[in-house]
Design an enzyme around this catalytic site. Sequence first.
Site, short mmCIF file in Angstrom:
data_model
loop_
_atom_site.label_atom_id
_atom_site.label_comp_id
_atom_site.label_asym_id
_atom_site.label_seq_id
_atom_site.Cartn_x
_atom_site.Cartn_y
_atom_site.Cartn_z
N ASN A 212 0.84 -1.19 0.00
CA ASN A 212 0.00 0.00 0.00
C ASN A 212 0.88 1.25 0.00
O ASN A 212 2.10 1.15 0.02
CB ASN A 212 -0.96 -0.02 1.20
CG ASN A 212 -0.21 -0.02 2.51
OD1 ASN A 212 0.49 0.92 2.84
ND2 ASN A 212 -0.32 -1.12 3.26
N PHE A 326 -4.15 4.02 14.97
CA PHE A 326 -4.50 5.03 13.98
C PHE A 326 -5.70 4.50 13.19
O PHE A 326 -5.87 3.29 13.05
CB PHE A 326 -3.34 5.30 13.02
CG PHE A 326 -2.35 6.30 13.58
CD1 PHE A 326 -1.51 5.95 14.63
CD2 PHE A 326 -2.27 7.58 13.07
CE1 PHE A 326 -0.61 6.86 15.16
CE2 PHE A 326 -1.38 8.50 13.58
CZ PHE A 326 -0.55 8.14 14.63
N1 CTP Z 1 -3.74 -2.54 12.44
C1 CTP Z 1 -2.91 -3.54 12.88
N2 CTP Z 1 -2.92 -4.76 12.26
C2 CTP Z 1 -3.75 -5.00 11.21
C3 CTP Z 1 -4.58 -3.96 10.73
C4 CTP Z 1 -4.55 -2.75 11.38
O1 CTP Z 1 -2.16 -3.32 13.84
N3 CTP Z 1 -3.72 -6.18 10.63
C5 CTP Z 1 -3.74 -1.26 13.15
C6 CTP Z 1 -3.19 -0.10 12.36
O2 CTP Z 1 -1.80 0.05 12.59
C7 CTP Z 1 -3.96 1.06 12.93
C8 CTP Z 1 -5.31 0.47 13.27
O3 CTP Z 1 -5.07 -0.93 13.39
O4 CTP Z 1 -3.40 1.55 14.11
C9 CTP Z 1 -6.40 0.69 12.31
O5 CTP Z 1 -6.00 0.31 11.01
P1 CTP Z 1 -7.02 0.40 9.79
O6 CTP Z 1 -6.36 -0.14 8.57
O7 CTP Z 1 -7.62 1.75 9.74
O8 CTP Z 1 -8.12 -0.59 10.32
P2 CTP Z 1 -8.62 -2.00 9.89
O9 CTP Z 1 -8.89 -2.77 11.13
O10 CTP Z 1 -7.70 -2.60 8.90
O11 CTP Z 1 -10.03 -1.68 9.26
P3 CTP Z 1 -10.45 -1.21 7.79
O12 CTP Z 1 -9.27 -1.48 6.89
O13 CTP Z 1 -11.64 -2.03 7.51
O14 CTP Z 1 -10.77 0.24 7.93
#
Ligand code: CTP
Length: 403
Positions: A212, A326
Amino acid sequence: MNRRILLIIGGGIAAYKALELIRLLKRRGIAVTPVLTQAGAQFVTEMSVAALAGEKVHGDLFSITDETQMGHIELSRAADLVVVAPATADLMAKAAAGLASDLASTLLLATDKPVLMAPAMNVRMWEHAATRRNLAQLRADGVRFTGPESGEMACGEFGPGRMAEPETIAAEIETLLDAPGALPEGPLSGRKVVITAGPTHEPIDPVRYIANRSSGRQGYALAGAARDMGARVVLVSGPVSLPVPPGIEVIPVERAEEMLAAVKEEMPCDLAIFAAAVADWRVKEAAAGKLKKQAGPPRLELAPNPDILATIGKMKRHRPALVIGFAAETEDLLAQARRKLAAKGADMIVANDVSPESGVFGGAHNQVHLVTAQGVEDWPRMDKAQVARRLMERLARMLADAQ
Ligand code: CTP
């Protein structure tokens, strides 16, 4: 002030970079006592090392002339800092086991000075369970690390294992020499902060991956701010093209599962901040060989990745005092952030709008909203370094209040 390091040059292709390191250190007024291992001498000559350092090169544990002039115990303590660059898998293993089988390992065992290692080895060797064990042991013994960095390696493979650049190592050395306690005094003194940053790369085959657009900037800025406030900072970083910040321990990872394992290894800590853009899915079975075009478009079956923030947020034992996440959203920003706060067991979610028109993702600025169980606080648009400083100040206060 006379600053001197003992530089142990191990045997690896990266040994040539040790020559550049010596040159940079001399330019900064740092004297170098060089030790060239037998293996190291296969890659660079004693003559080049001596000429650049302007000093005698030590190489043999059983040299009568050396012992009568300065014994190896004294040699190991005459410098302010011991640096191993390149730190090969072999040298790390010897140091972790406490062996004293040659001059380099004996000096590492005999020294009472801080030790900084710059590992360099093939990616498989770096990822081998034995090296992971040695690394964990050395860290627990107080050894500091800079690098390795990710990239193409001399052996043609790709991944973490490349020695940090000489400029990075020189900057790290200077930081350690200038602050013998290594860290400035501040509101986070005595605290350990673990931060994730950057994207993850989920392999499709040995050359392709799912990734990403995360630049890692916000996480790196937070790490710098925490260090400036006196914290011991461990930055678990996905592949980014940012310089390794001095005074911060960077653990390079590629996949989400590796990131989780690295974070778990750093527990317990006082404050954990999850700024990485972790891939939600990985390819269930990455191909062992490169996928060929003739075989037609592959059908990629995806499997969910572990949620690192949620795993740590819900830990029963050794949960950090504060867990911060975040939420990068393109719509329903605050509702999503509140949901994530509860679902992931976080103490705060730093929410930001990453819709294309915001220009936040990969850019230099950020506009955040702090979402806690108490409510929402909106912050104005600032550059990421400012966001980082203000956020760390806030977290330091929360941490003080929490205990
Ligand atoms: N995060 C994490 N591990 C993952 C996915 C997310 O630690 N596998 C953490 C990110 O570092 C961030 C938070 O979770 O602090 C939210 O990440 P985000 O991508 O916004 O949330 P998701 O749970 O992936 O939800 P979505 O993509 O559906 O918005």
